[in-house]
Motif scaffolding. Structure first.
Motif, short mmCIF file in Angstrom:
data_model
loop_
_atom_site.label_atom_id
_atom_site.label_comp_id
_atom_site.label_asym_id
_atom_site.label_seq_id
_atom_site.Cartn_x
_atom_site.Cartn_y
_atom_site.Cartn_z
N ILE A 188 0.91 -1.14 -0.19
CA ILE A 188 0.11 -0.12 -0.23
C ILE A 188 0.75 1.25 -0.02
O ILE A 188 1.50 1.48 0.79
N GLY A 189 0.86 1.93 -1.03
CA GLY A 189 1.61 3.11 -1.37
C GLY A 189 1.06 4.41 -0.22
O GLY A 189 -0.37 4.54 -0.25
N VAL A 190 1.89 5.13 0.27
CA VAL A 190 1.33 6.27 0.83
C VAL A 190 2.05 7.58 0.37
O VAL A 190 3.21 7.72 0.28
N ILE A 191 1.19 8.61 0.25
CA ILE A 191 1.54 10.08 -0.26
C ILE A 191 0.87 10.98 0.58
O ILE A 191 -0.26 10.82 0.80
N ALA A 192 1.67 11.85 1.12
CA ALA A 192 1.03 12.93 1.96
C ALA A 192 0.98 14.19 1.03
O ALA A 192 1.81 14.48 0.56
N THR A 193 0.01 14.83 0.95
CA THR A 193 -0.18 16.13 0.23
C THR A 193 -0.26 17.38 0.97
O THR A 193 -1.11 17.13 2.03
N GLY A 194 0.19 18.43 0.64
CA GLY A 194 0.13 19.57 1.55
C GLY A 194 1.33 20.42 1.49
O GLY A 194 2.25 19.83 2.02
N SER A 195 1.31 21.85 1.13
CA SER A 195 2.51 22.56 0.95
C SER A 195 2.74 23.07 2.55
O SER A 195 3.90 23.44 2.63
N GLU A 196 1.99 22.83 3.51
CA GLU A 196 2.36 22.93 5.00
C GLU A 196 2.92 21.95 5.69
O GLU A 196 3.36 22.19 6.74
N GLN A 220 -1.18 1.89 10.56
CA GLN A 220 -2.56 1.30 10.46
C GLN A 220 -2.21 0.24 9.38
O GLN A 220 -3.17 -0.64 9.52
N ILE A 221 -1.48 0.39 8.20
CA ILE A 221 -1.50 -0.42 7.16
C ILE A 221 -0.86 -1.73 7.81
O ILE A 221 -1.15 -2.85 7.65
N GLU A 222 0.12 -1.53 8.66
CA GLU A 222 0.91 -2.66 9.12
C GLU A 222 0.07 -3.40 10.13
O GLU A 222 -0.16 -4.49 10.10
N ARG A 223 -0.80 -2.62 10.96
CA ARG A 223 -1.61 -3.07 11.90
C ARG A 223 -2.60 -4.15 11.09
O ARG A 223 -2.99 -5.31 11.74
N ALA A 224 -3.30 -3.75 10.03
CA ALA A 224 -3.93 -4.46 9.45
C ALA A 224 -3.42 -5.64 8.59
O ALA A 224 -4.14 -6.50 8.11
N GLY A 225 -2.15 -5.82 8.44
CA GLY A 225 -1.51 -6.87 7.93
C GLY A 225 -0.81 -6.92 6.64
O GLY A 225 -0.39 -7.32 6.06
N ALA A 226 -0.85 -5.49 5.82
CA ALA A 226 -0.28 -5.08 4.99
C ALA A 226 1.10 -4.50 4.95
O ALA A 226 1.58 -4.33 6.09
N ALA A 227 1.82 -4.37 3.83
CA ALA A 227 3.10 -3.55 3.81
C ALA A 227 2.86 -2.29 3.41
O ALA A 227 2.21 -2.09 2.19
N ALA A 228 3.60 -1.31 4.16
CA ALA A 228 3.50 -0.02 3.60
C ALA A 228 4.86 0.55 2.73
O ALA A 228 5.65 0.39 3.13
N LYS A 229 4.36 1.43 1.71
CA LYS A 229 5.48 1.94 0.98
C LYS A 229 5.27 3.47 1.02
O LYS A 229 4.40 3.97 0.42
N ILE A 325 -7.78 -4.88 2.81
CA ILE A 325 -6.49 -5.53 3.17
C ILE A 325 -6.76 -7.10 3.62
O ILE A 325 -6.33 -7.87 3.20
N ARG A 326 -7.69 -7.00 4.57
CA ARG A 326 -8.11 -8.28 5.25
C ARG A 326 -8.79 -9.22 4.05
O ARG A 326 -8.44 -10.63 4.00
N THR A 327 -9.38 -8.76 2.89
CA THR A 327 -10.21 -9.50 1.96
C THR A 327 -8.91 -10.15 1.24
O THR A 327 -8.93 -11.31 0.58
N ALA A 328 -7.87 -9.72 0.91
CA ALA A 328 -6.78 -10.05 0.30
C ALA A 328 -5.85 -11.46 1.04
O ALA A 328 -5.31 -11.87 0.22
N PHE A 329 -6.21 -11.44 2.25
CA PHE A 329 -5.97 -12.65 2.96
C PHE A 329 -7.00 -13.58 2.94
O PHE A 329 -6.95 -14.72 3.78
N GLN A 330 -8.07 -13.45 2.28
CA GLN A 330 -9.29 -14.09 2.32
C GLN A 330 -9.92 -14.60 3.62
O GLN A 330 -10.46 -15.64 3.97
#
Ligand SMILES: Nc1nc2c(c(=O)[nH]1)N[C@H]1C(S)=C(S)[C@@H](COP(=O)(O)OP(=O)(O)OC[C@H]3O[C@@H](n4cnc5c(N)ncnc54)[C@H](O)[C@@H]3O)O[C@H]1N2
Ligand code: MOO
Ligand SMILES: [Mg+2]
Length: 430
Positions: A188-196, A220-229, A325-330
């Motif tokens: 799961i890719g993560v991008i934060a947007t905002g000039s601030e 949160q991604i890791e708690r759900a069981g996925a990998a964050a990028k 995410i959990r569906t990806a683990f059936q």
């Protein structure tokens, strides 16, 4: 003209997202890395456990028939013909009035049908030979752990989609799985947007804030069981954002952005979705916080436009990204676990939208109690640290009072629920 968005119900929004369930993939990991993953195959017992009759105590294996007549006044004497520790096998045949000194876990010698605990025996030596005397008659089967008493050969023990907890790890080891087939963690890719935004290692500057969302969402991604990028934070520059989103999509299964989804001049996510040809599934949900949560899809890939406001971002992830995410683990129960709790404090603010109040649930005399954990604005970051649940308060014109029964969704729980969204009714009565 200002865009008018039409809010949809939370359950409807979740349903729309679930149609895009991510296609699961599998991989093989060493057993010691299997904890916390989700099993991708059913595991059946290919042997009984225990695989042989064994002793549950340290003592003597005997033929129970030889103990006949033993009592407090009259002991029966056995000749001790051998000794076995766990892992060893006595290969002789035990005869009349013979005993084998046996340790916990060792296989019951042939001919024996009972074990007497060391504590109820007396041992002595005579003419270089060991003996044991017993003052109690024992029944056949006394202190025998039978083959298959724990698990019987052929039983389905753990199933595809099951979360691998320490107990599952024990079963996998028991049945000889040095490698385990698990579902691959979606990236799961993560991008934060905002000039601030400033990164956590930067000094604060006037008008700026540190980017907490990206790090919170990765956790949160890791708690759900996925990998964050993490793809970093972007300033509000449309061209730059379009390119960054396009590039990131090449490297991930799902992409999350935070910020820029509302109607502000620099809220570029709607324009980004348009520019890359993503179909917007919804851009307004009848909930607080997180009403601006937007989800789009492009070539079967989901793009989550989570709010910039930390509490809204957090809630949007748990309701809409976690189940995918959990569906990806059936996993058959991909949504947050739903329970009933007693509201532990008044919540006087009415709202037409369903509220997801960050709360601490705890047991109070055997009953779940949920207490809102602090500053309740969508912009709040302080109310997240203590949150292990959301209190779900359906929209209405009145607030809620302490003592009322409310629905809660548990955040730290591994069990989940199949579909928590039915019958969350307005109830002002306790
Ligand atoms: N005229 C309207 N204004 C707003 C509406 C609306 O309907 N009409 N909706 C409000 C609601 S509700 C929310 S929620 C926010 C959503 O804003 P955006 O998703 O567009 O996010 P931003 O504008 O980029 O930022 C909002 C807020 O969050 C802070 N922020 C942003 N990114 C981060 C980050 N990575 N870490 C921590 N904090 C972050 C940002 O500085 C802003 O304060 O819009 C309302 N406005
Ligand atoms: O999207 Mo907002 O969170 O409702 O404050
Ligand atoms: Mg905005």
């Amino acid at each position: 003209m200002i865009e008018q968005r039409k809010p949809i119900a939370v359950a409807e929004a979740v349903q729309r997202v679930m149609h895009y369930a991510y296609q699961e993939k599998i991989e093989i990991v060493p057993l010691h890395q299997a904890y916390g993953r989700f099993l991708a195959e059913d595991i059946a017992a290919d042997q009984d456990v225990p695989a042989f009759n064994r002793s549950p105590y340290d003592g003597y294996a005997i033929r129970s028939i030889d103990s006949e007549g033993a009592n407090a006044e009259q002991s029966v004497v056995f000749q001790v013909v051998g000794e076995i520790g766990a892992g060893y096998v006595y290969d002789g045949i035990v005869d009349e009035r013979q005993a084998v000194r046996i340790m916990t876990g060792a296989m019951i010698p042939q001919g024996c049908d009972a074990v007497v605990m060391l504590e109820i025996t007396q041992s002595f030596e005579q003419d270089g030979q060991s003996y044991m005397s017993l003052k109690r008659q024992v029944q056949a089967g006394t202190n025998i752990s039978y083959k298959g008493e724990d698990i019987q050969k052929g039983a389905i023990l753990i199933t595809k989609g099951q979360y691998i907890n320490p107990g599952v790890v024990a079963l996998l080891a028991t049945f000889g799985y040095p490698q385990v087939t698990v579902f691959k963690k979606p990236i799961i890719g993560v991008i934060a947007t905002g000039s601030e935004l400033l990164e956590p290692d930067e000094a604060l500057q006037v008008g700026k804030i540190r980017n907490s969302n990206a790090y919170m969402v990765m956790a949160q991604i890791e708690r759900a069981g996925a990998a964050a990028k993490y793809f970093g934070q972007l300033s509000d520059n449309l061209e730059l954002c379009i390119e960054a989103v396009k590039d990131a999509l090449q490297e991930v299964d799902i992409l999350i952005t935070t910020g820029g989804v509302s109607v502000g001049d620099y809220d570029y996510l709607p324009a980004i979705y348009k520019a890359i040809g993503a179909e917007v599934l919804f851009n307004k949900v009848a909930m607080r916080p997180g009403s601006v949560t937007t989800v789009a899809a492009r070539n079967g890939q989901l793009l989550y436009g989570l709010s910039g406001n930390p509490s809204a971002c957090y809630v949007g992830f748990e309701l809409f990204t976690r189940p995918i995410i959990r569906t990806a683990f059936q996993n058959p129960q991909p949504h947050l676990r739903r329970e009933q709790a007693r509201l532990g404090a008044d919540f006087p603010k009415p709202n037409p939208f369903t509220r997801f109040v960050r709360a601490t649930v705890s047991f109070d005399n055997g009953q779940l109690t949920a207490v809102p954990c602090g500053f309740d604005k969508s912009s709040a970051v302080s109310s997240l640290e203590g949150a292990n649940a959301f209190i779900v308060l359906p929209g209405g014109s009145r607030g809620y009072e302490k003592g009322m029964q409310v629905v809660v969704l548990l955040l730290e729980d591994m069990q989940g629920s199949e579909w928590p969204w039915d019958k969350i009714e307005k109830s002002y009565k306790s």
